[in-house]
Design a protein around this motif. Structure first.
Motif, short mmCIF file in Angstrom:
data_model
loop_
_atom_site.label_atom_id
_atom_site.label_comp_id
_atom_site.label_asym_id
_atom_site.label_seq_id
_atom_site.Cartn_x
_atom_site.Cartn_y
_atom_site.Cartn_z
N PRO A 110 128.80 86.41 37.07
CA PRO A 110 129.34 85.62 37.99
C PRO A 110 128.08 84.52 38.00
CG PRO A 110 128.32 87.34 39.04
CD PRO A 110 128.38 87.83 37.87
N ALA A 111 128.48 83.45 38.99
CA ALA A 111 127.42 82.56 39.21
C ALA A 111 126.53 83.30 40.17
CB ALA A 111 127.78 81.30 40.24
N ARG A 112 124.96 83.29 39.85
CA ARG A 112 124.23 83.93 40.80
C ARG A 112 122.93 83.58 41.10
NH1 ARG A 112 121.21 89.10 37.83
NH2 ARG A 112 119.24 87.73 38.07
N ALA A 113 122.09 83.85 42.05
CA ALA A 113 120.93 83.31 42.30
C ALA A 113 120.07 84.65 42.81
CB ALA A 113 120.92 82.37 43.67
N THR A 114 118.82 84.44 42.50
CA THR A 114 118.06 85.69 43.03
C THR A 114 116.73 85.04 43.69
OG1 THR A 114 118.79 86.93 41.17
CG2 THR A 114 116.64 87.69 42.22
N VAL A 115 116.40 85.58 44.92
CA VAL A 115 115.45 85.03 45.63
C VAL A 115 114.52 86.26 46.15
CG1 VAL A 115 116.45 82.90 46.21
CG2 VAL A 115 116.67 84.73 47.39
N GLU A 116 113.30 85.81 46.40
CA GLU A 116 112.44 86.85 47.06
C GLU A 116 112.49 86.64 48.64
OE1 GLU A 116 108.17 88.24 45.85
OE2 GLU A 116 107.72 86.33 47.21
N ALA A 117 112.63 87.59 49.42
CA ALA A 117 112.68 87.52 50.90
C ALA A 117 112.18 88.81 51.49
CB ALA A 117 114.27 87.20 51.35
N ARG A 118 111.84 88.50 52.85
CA ARG A 118 111.30 89.72 53.36
C ARG A 118 112.50 90.12 54.27
NH1 ARG A 118 106.75 88.53 57.77
NH2 ARG A 118 108.28 88.98 59.46
N LEU A 119 112.74 91.54 53.54
CA LEU A 119 114.16 92.29 54.33
C LEU A 119 113.88 92.85 55.41
CD1 LEU A 119 115.33 93.31 50.37
CD2 LEU A 119 116.09 91.16 51.92
N ALA A 120 115.00 93.50 56.08
CA ALA A 120 115.05 94.06 57.22
C ALA A 120 113.99 95.23 57.53
CB ALA A 120 116.48 94.54 57.57
N SER A 121 113.85 95.94 56.31
CA SER A 121 112.76 97.08 56.41
C SER A 121 111.96 97.13 55.15
CB SER A 121 113.70 98.23 56.72
OG SER A 121 112.81 99.26 56.33
N PRO A 122 110.57 97.74 55.19
CA PRO A 122 109.79 97.60 54.29
C PRO A 122 110.25 98.68 53.04
CG PRO A 122 108.54 97.99 56.39
CD PRO A 122 109.86 97.76 56.51
N GLU A 123 111.29 99.56 53.32
CA GLU A 123 111.84 100.44 52.43
C GLU A 123 112.81 99.94 51.49
OE1 GLU A 123 112.02 101.53 56.05
OE2 GLU A 123 109.85 102.27 55.75
N ILE A 124 113.33 98.73 52.02
CA ILE A 124 114.40 98.15 51.35
C ILE A 124 113.97 97.27 50.36
CG2 ILE A 124 116.62 96.28 51.53
CD1 ILE A 124 116.80 97.35 54.51
N LYS A 125 114.26 97.44 48.96
CA LYS A 125 113.91 96.35 48.06
C LYS A 125 114.64 95.44 47.45
CE LYS A 125 110.27 99.17 48.15
NZ LYS A 125 109.19 98.59 48.82
N VAL A 126 116.19 95.76 47.99
CA VAL A 126 117.06 94.83 47.32
C VAL A 126 118.17 94.53 48.30
CG1 VAL A 126 118.41 96.34 45.86
CG2 VAL A 126 118.72 94.04 45.31
N GLU A 127 118.83 93.45 48.49
CA GLU A 127 119.87 93.29 49.29
C GLU A 127 121.01 92.43 48.21
OE1 GLU A 127 121.61 91.44 53.63
OE2 GLU A 127 119.31 92.25 53.42
N ILE A 128 122.15 92.63 48.36
CA ILE A 128 123.11 91.64 47.50
C ILE A 128 124.13 91.29 48.25
CG2 ILE A 128 124.59 91.86 45.22
CD1 ILE A 128 122.55 93.88 44.18
N MET A 129 124.43 90.07 48.36
CA MET A 129 125.57 89.34 48.98
C MET A 129 126.68 88.81 47.85
SD MET A 129 124.48 87.16 52.12
CE MET A 129 126.09 86.82 52.48
N VAL A 130 127.77 89.16 47.79
CA VAL A 130 128.77 89.12 46.72
C VAL A 130 129.95 88.24 47.60
CG1 VAL A 130 130.49 90.00 45.31
CG2 VAL A 130 128.03 90.95 45.55
N ILE A 131 130.79 87.43 46.67
CA ILE A 131 132.12 86.86 46.97
C ILE A 131 132.74 87.26 45.75
CG2 ILE A 131 133.12 84.45 47.34
CD1 ILE A 131 130.53 83.25 48.49
N ALA A 132 133.94 87.73 45.92
CA ALA A 132 134.98 87.89 44.97
C ALA A 132 136.30 87.68 45.21
CB ALA A 132 134.54 89.48 44.77
N ALA A 133 136.87 87.52 43.99
CA ALA A 133 138.25 87.14 44.09
C ALA A 133 139.29 88.67 44.45
CB ALA A 133 138.83 86.53 43.04
N GLN A 134 140.10 88.60 45.18
CA GLN A 134 140.91 90.05 45.16
C GLN A 134 141.75 89.96 43.89
OE1 GLN A 134 143.13 89.52 49.09
NE2 GLN A 134 142.17 91.42 49.23
N ILE A 135 142.09 91.31 43.53
CA ILE A 135 143.00 91.51 42.18
C ILE A 135 144.30 91.25 42.48
CG2 ILE A 135 144.04 93.44 40.80
CD1 ILE A 135 140.98 94.80 41.40
#
Length: 135
Positions: A110-135
């Motif tokens: 898909p179209a995609r962007a990856t950025v560095e961000a301070r997440l909600a907790s130091p244990e969290i290394k990755v968070e992904i938001m997705v927009i998808a068409a239904q089947i």
């Protein structure tokens, strides 16, 4: 569209009137709704997933994302856009390796962007938001 002559008090002028058939408002479906957020919102055949983080650090986030997509009536082949937040861009290559293995080589990226961000907790290394068409 229709055109009418309208009296303005001093003279007549032509005015275009746009008429629309009465359309029922489209429904919004929320998956696992809460007061602050829900796992996904579905509107007009498009699923908007909330930021997905690993619920269990030992489980891959790809499996969790796929699970929420399934609940939304979609799958990874229908992803329109993804935004990936990393706690450190030092993990970019490793994240891409996991992403590429998950997406496969079928040309469905898909179209995609990856950025560095301070997440909600130091244990969290990755968070992904997705927009998808239904089947």
């Amino acid at each position: 569209l229709s055109v009418a002559w309208v009296w303005t008090g001093a003279d007549y002028h032509r005015e275009c009137l746009f008429t629309h058939p009465k359309v029922a408002p489209m429904s919004i479906q929320r998956i696992h709704p809460g007061n602050r957020l829900c796992d996904a919102t579905i509107h007009n055949g498009v699923a908007y997933l909330a930021g997905q983080i690993p619920e269990d650090a030992s489980l891959p986030i790809a499996a969790q994302t796929q699970s929420v997509l399934a609940l939304a009536g979609s799958d990874k082949s229908r992803i329109l856009s993804a935004t990936i937040y990393l706690s450190s861009m030092g993990d970019f290559a490793a994240m891409n390796a996991v992403w590429d293995a998950w997406m496969g080589t079928t040309g469905i990226g898909p179209a995609r962007a990856t950025v560095e961000a301070r997440l909600a907790s130091p244990e969290i290394k990755v968070e992904i938001m997705v927009i998808a068409a239904q089947i």
